[in-house]
Design a protein around this motif. Structure first.
Motif, short mmCIF file in Angstrom:
data_model
loop_
_atom_site.label_atom_id
_atom_site.label_comp_id
_atom_site.label_asym_id
_atom_site.label_seq_id
_atom_site.Cartn_x
_atom_site.Cartn_y
_atom_site.Cartn_z
N UNK A 1 0.80 -1.22 0.00
CA UNK A 1 0.00 0.00 0.00
C UNK A 1 0.84 1.28 0.00
N UNK A 2 2.13 1.17 0.36
CA UNK A 2 3.00 2.34 0.54
C UNK A 2 2.43 3.30 1.58
N UNK A 3 1.71 2.74 2.54
CA UNK A 3 1.22 3.49 3.70
C UNK A 3 1.46 2.62 4.93
N UNK A 4 1.26 3.19 6.10
CA UNK A 4 1.40 2.41 7.32
C UNK A 4 0.32 1.32 7.38
N UNK A 5 0.70 0.12 7.76
CA UNK A 5 -0.25 -0.97 8.01
C UNK A 5 0.13 -1.60 9.35
N UNK A 6 -0.79 -1.59 10.29
CA UNK A 6 -0.50 -2.14 11.62
C UNK A 6 -1.60 -3.12 12.02
N UNK A 7 -1.21 -4.10 12.80
CA UNK A 7 -2.14 -5.08 13.35
C UNK A 7 -1.83 -5.17 14.84
N UNK A 8 -2.78 -4.73 15.64
CA UNK A 8 -2.54 -4.59 17.08
C UNK A 8 -2.29 -5.93 17.77
N UNK A 9 -3.13 -6.92 17.49
CA UNK A 9 -3.01 -8.17 18.23
C UNK A 9 -3.62 -9.31 17.43
N UNK A 10 -3.02 -10.51 17.56
CA UNK A 10 -3.52 -11.73 16.93
C UNK A 10 -3.58 -12.81 17.99
N UNK A 11 -4.71 -13.48 18.08
CA UNK A 11 -4.86 -14.57 19.04
C UNK A 11 -5.64 -15.69 18.36
N UNK A 12 -4.91 -16.64 17.78
CA UNK A 12 -5.52 -17.72 17.03
C UNK A 12 -5.12 -19.06 17.63
N UNK A 13 -6.07 -19.98 17.71
CA UNK A 13 -5.82 -21.29 18.31
C UNK A 13 -6.13 -22.39 17.32
N UNK A 14 -5.14 -23.22 17.03
CA UNK A 14 -5.33 -24.34 16.12
C UNK A 14 -6.26 -25.38 16.74
N UNK A 15 -6.11 -25.60 18.03
CA UNK A 15 -6.88 -26.66 18.69
C UNK A 15 -8.37 -26.35 18.75
N UNK A 16 -8.72 -25.11 19.11
CA UNK A 16 -10.13 -24.76 19.28
C UNK A 16 -10.78 -24.29 18.00
N UNK A 17 -9.98 -23.80 17.05
CA UNK A 17 -10.54 -23.24 15.83
C UNK A 17 -11.03 -21.82 15.99
N UNK A 18 -10.79 -21.22 17.15
CA UNK A 18 -11.23 -19.85 17.41
C UNK A 18 -10.09 -18.87 17.17
N UNK A 19 -10.44 -17.67 16.81
CA UNK A 19 -9.40 -16.68 16.58
C UNK A 19 -9.93 -15.26 16.67
N UNK A 20 -9.03 -14.34 17.00
CA UNK A 20 -9.35 -12.92 17.06
C UNK A 20 -8.20 -12.12 16.48
N UNK A 21 -8.53 -11.18 15.61
CA UNK A 21 -7.57 -10.21 15.11
C UNK A 21 -8.08 -8.84 15.52
N UNK A 22 -7.21 -8.04 16.14
CA UNK A 22 -7.63 -6.74 16.63
C UNK A 22 -6.79 -5.62 16.00
N UNK A 23 -7.47 -4.52 15.73
CA UNK A 23 -6.79 -3.30 15.36
C UNK A 23 -6.01 -3.36 14.07
N UNK A 24 -6.63 -3.79 12.98
CA UNK A 24 -5.99 -3.70 11.68
C UNK A 24 -6.22 -2.30 11.11
N UNK A 25 -5.14 -1.57 10.85
CA UNK A 25 -5.24 -0.20 10.36
C UNK A 25 -4.40 -0.04 9.10
N UNK A 26 -5.01 0.47 8.04
CA UNK A 26 -4.31 0.77 6.80
C UNK A 26 -4.31 2.28 6.62
N UNK A 27 -3.12 2.88 6.61
CA UNK A 27 -3.01 4.33 6.57
C UNK A 27 -3.46 4.94 5.27
N UNK A 28 -3.89 6.19 5.33
CA UNK A 28 -4.27 6.96 4.15
C UNK A 28 -3.02 7.39 3.39
N UNK A 29 -3.08 7.50 2.09
CA UNK A 29 -1.98 8.13 1.35
C UNK A 29 -1.80 9.58 1.82
#
Length: 261
Positions: A44-72
């Motif tokens: 994107x040639x802009x800032x891209x951040x991902x605050x937190x990832x919490x994924x579990x193979x065993x349970x099949x549950x997952x959470x992704x928090x704070x995905x931000x793609x910066x403006x040009x």
């Protein structure tokens, strides 16, 4: 244009989440975060951040928090796309099947920004950045790669998108409005849909709610910026042209390679 751009941006998050089922590593969550924050800015040639990832193979549950793609550069909003949180639950018994069952996906607080300048827009500028990374979309198409087998199909039992907002601005005047709650059930059930086809269907539904929200924002803006905003609103709902569409497809293929698909 808006639809295919959103598809490309969401692929950064959802492809990262899907990799959990193919990489058996104790440091997986950190690897996904690092991959998104390293590869995203190159695309994107802009800032891209991902605050937190919490994924579990065993349970099949997952959470992704704070995905931000910066403006040009040159636009008012800090982000062109921000995602508060994605919660998902996959039926792990189907991981090796031809059809993967996703019990639910909850997308919380997606925030979208569309801004129009005198000669361009943040969406157009970001697409130009993506094309600069992937290379020109013109020219002969490469020979197709040999098929490695049938593509995986996906069924999503429940999908919710809530607390979304869209900011629409033109020439320094803008307004943020709330998007209606979206609920979809049994997506892909009884048919054969790939993840890309499912996402296309979901984004079509999302855009159906964005259009009226943009129109409502126009009524709330000062008269001096309303004409410019009306023009921006029409551009925001146009389909992406062939060149930009190919650029997004290239990004998706590159992501597959990066994540070991």
């Amino acid at each position: 244009m808006f639809k295919k751009l959103l598809l490309g941006l969401l692929l950064i998050a959802l492809a990262a989440g899907a990799v959990v089922y193919f990489v058996l590593s104790g440091g997986l969550n950190k690897q996904i975060k690092n991959a998104v924050e390293t590869y995203g800015p190159r695309v994107t040639q802009t800032d891209v951040t991902l605050e937190d990832v919490n994924l579990s193979i065993l349970s099949g549950s997952g959470t992704l928090k704070g995905l931000n793609v910066g403006n040009p550069e040159g636009y008012q909003s800090e982000h062109i796309f921000a995602l508060g949180q994605i919660d998902l639950k996959i039926d792990t018994s189907t991981i090796l099947d031809q059809t993967i069952i996703i019990d639910h996906i909850l997308i919380k607080a997606p925030a979208i920004s569309y801004e129009k300048s005198l000669s361009s827009s943040n969406v157009k500028d970001l697409m130009n950045n993506i094309e600069a990374f992937t290379g020109p979309s013109s020219g002969p198409s490469p020979d197709p790669e040999p098929s490695t087998g049938a593509k995986k199909q996906v069924v999503i039992k429940e999908l919710l998108i809530e607390d979304g907002t869209v900011y629409v601005g033109a020439l320094g005047v803008g307004r943020t409005v709330t998007l209606p709650r979206i609920e979809m059930n049994n997506i892909g059930e009884g048919g054969s849909m790939t993840m890309a086809e499912v996402m296309d269907l979901v984004l079509t539904k999302l855009l159906q709610s964005i259009g009226p929200a943009i129109a409502d924002a126009g009524d709330l803006l000062k008269e001096g910026g309303k004409a410019a905003l009306d023009a921006a609103s029409k551009q925001a709902t146009q389909q992406l042209d062939d060149a930009a569409n190919e650029a997004v497809n290239k990004v998706g293929e590159s992501l597959k390679g990066l994540l070991g698909n």
